[in-house]
Design a protein around this motif. Structure first.
Motif, PDB file in Angstrom:
ATOM      1  N   GLU A 115       0.821  -1.219   0.000  1.00  8.06           N
ATOM      2  CA  GLU A 115       0.000   0.000   0.000  1.00  8.06           C
ATOM      3  C   GLU A 115       0.858   1.274   0.000  1.00  8.06           C
ATOM      4  O   GLU A 115       0.659   2.170  -0.818  1.00  8.06           O
ATOM      5  N   GLY A 116       1.813   1.342   0.923  1.00 10.59           N
ATOM      6  CA  GLY A 116       2.674   2.526   1.008  1.00 10.59           C
ATOM      7  C   GLY A 116       3.556   2.705  -0.218  1.00 10.59           C
ATOM      8  O   GLY A 116       3.569   3.778  -0.836  1.00 10.59           O
ATOM      9  N   TYR A 150       1.122   3.584  -3.333  1.00 11.49           N
ATOM     10  CA  TYR A 150       0.278   4.786  -3.330  1.00 11.49           C
ATOM     11  C   TYR A 150       0.969   6.015  -2.752  1.00 11.49           C
ATOM     12  O   TYR A 150       0.575   7.131  -3.057  1.00 11.49           O
ATOM     13  N   VAL A 151       1.985   5.819  -1.906  1.00  8.48           N
ATOM     14  CA  VAL A 151       2.692   6.973  -1.363  1.00  8.48           C
ATOM     15  C   VAL A 151       3.984   7.218  -2.139  1.00  8.48           C
ATOM     16  O   VAL A 151       4.265   8.319  -2.571  1.00  8.48           O
TER      17      VAL A 151
END
Lengths: 217, 240
Positions: free
Chosen positions: B100-101, B104-105
């Motif tokens: 996720e990180g 998306y980041v």
């Protein structure tokens, strides 16, 4: 009974035109109220003082005005300010705004029900406010929000009949017109009631499905 | 690498940090112990900006931590956090939690992130659980996924907030084993814990806190065996 069926054969095609408009008004205002409601809810949980106050105030104003008055305002008063809407536009806009208040409160409750640890976990991997909402909070809030959302859909379907007050020839108004010209009140309004019920039943089943799904979690 | 200078923090009228100064060097493992309410967790939460602090200075590789400044995002991606209650995203699989990180980041290409995510899950011993959702995993497994998620950000340091306190006793060791491995690989770690055995064997420095101040610090074996302060002594006599 015999008479009712022969009346039905005669009136149903006319009433179905009303059903069509009822569906248009319902879906139109459902979409509008969902988008607006989500927007108000996001302002409300933004943590920015001005936006929170704005959203809270606006929702109270909307909640405090009867739908019928809102419809009259949009349809009869706005032309004085140079904004002329068709009856259909005014009814979708009016119902959409009125229902955005309920949608917003539902969405807010769903968002606030998410564990704070989820938001902190998102922050610690560097997510900003919007990314946290989009990837972490909203996907989880959907499950909480769906059952009440289904109920709002049913209420909205029924409240779409208020569009009749500003000349939208949806189901209720079609019924009233036929009844007043034929005096067959019993047949006509029984048919109208049955048609609303028929449209509600799939929604009621949908709500039940959502609730079961939410409980399984 | 992490510097704290005279950090003060109050919640309302309660002052929970009363001037904390400390520093963490690269590859150092600092264990913070102390009674509940002593401010241990608050320190961790201040270091990566989950909480603001009122006075003093916290720096991570020279950059000042200010939770309201845009720079907080880059600090948070450099200093990952592992929580007591895991805080995995329940609607995503173990592997999705881990990537996720990065995706998306950090905007890493998905294929690369997936490959590395699988490698990280293998590192914490959960390669075969990649497609499981958190509620299907035990507490110990969830915490190991959470560690993999934190590692996926390629942090320069990691903060652990009582990582084994919410676990059944038989799952504590699987998490501590993973953490021990990280320490051996040279990861900089700040660990708030009640596991004195871990502090003694893995920690380079032990910090004993009480009522918002650092009462005593030093080499873990020394502090645990010969506490100098009475407050440390009475605490240790209850937990050891």
């Amino acid at each position: 009974m015999q008479k009712f069926f022969s009346d039905a054969v005669e009136f149903v095609p006319i009433l179905l035109q009303g059903v069509w408009l009822t569906i248009v008004v319902t879906i139109g205002s459902l979409v509008l109220s969902t988008v607006l409601g989500l927007f108000w809810a996001l302002l409300r949980v933004s943590g920015v003082g001005v936006l929170v106050g704005l959203s809270a105030g606006l929702i109270n104003v909307i909640r405090g005005i009867p739908i019928i008055v809102l419809l009259f305002y949009l349809y009869f008063v706005m032309p004085d300010f140079g904004i002329a809407l068709t009856a259909l536009q005014a009814s979708i806009l009016g119902l959409g705004i009125a229902y955005s208040a309920y949608q917003s409160e539902n969405f807010r409750a769903g968002i606030e029900a998410i564990d704070k640890g989820q938001i902190e976990a998102a922050q610690t991997i560097g997510m900003g406010w919007w990314l946290t909402m989009r990837r972490v909070v909203l996907p989880q809030a959907v499950k909480i929000v769906l059952p009440p959302y289904g109920n709002i859909m049913i209420m909205l379907l029924k409240d779409s009949s208020q569009a009749s007050t500003i000349t939208v020839a949806e189901l209720a108004l079609q019924g009233k017109l036929i009844a007043s010209s034929t005096f067959k009140n019993t047949s006509v309004f029984t048919l109208v009631a049955l048609m609303y019920l028929t449209m509600s039943i799939p929604l009621i089943l949908l709500v039940r499905h959502f609730e079961k799904k939410a409980n399984r979690k | 690498m992490i510097e704290l200078a005279d950090v003060h923090k109050s919640f309302g009228k309660v002052e929970v940090l009363k001037g904390i100064s400390a520093s963490v060097a690269k590859s150092e493992v600092v264990c913070i112990v102390g009674p509940s309410g002593s401010g241990k967790s608050t320190i961790l939460r201040c270091i990566n900006g989950l909480e603001s602090y009122d006075r003093g200075d916290i720096r991570v590789e020279g950059a000042r931590v200010d939770r309201n400044a845009p720079s907080i995002v880059s600090i948070r991606t450099q200093v990952s956090m592992v929580f007591q209650r895991f805080n995995l995203f329940p609607h995503r699989t173990a592997l999705e939690n881990v990537i996720e990180g990065p995706v998306y980041v950090k905007k890493e290409p998905r294929a690369e992130a997936l490959e590395r995510g699988r490698a990280l899950l293998a590192q914490v011993g959960l390669a075969e659980k990649a497609d499981s959702y958190p509620p299907q995993l035990s507490g110990g497994q969830q915490q190991r996924v959470a560690i993999a998620r934190a590692l996926a950000m390629n942090p320069v340091a990691m903060l652990f907030d009582e990582p084994t306190s919410a676990l059944d006793p038989e799952m504590v060791s699987e998490v501590l084993t993973v953490m021990r491995g990280l320490a051996e690989d040279g990861m900089t770690m700040v660990v708030v814990t009640h596991e004195m055995g871990f502090a003694r064997e893995v920690g380079d420095t032990l910090v004993f806190m009480d009522e918002g101040i650092v009462v005593e610090q030093g080499a873990p074996r020394q502090v645990l065996a010969n506490p100098r302060r009475p407050r440390t002594r009475s605490f240790l006599s209850k937990v050891l």
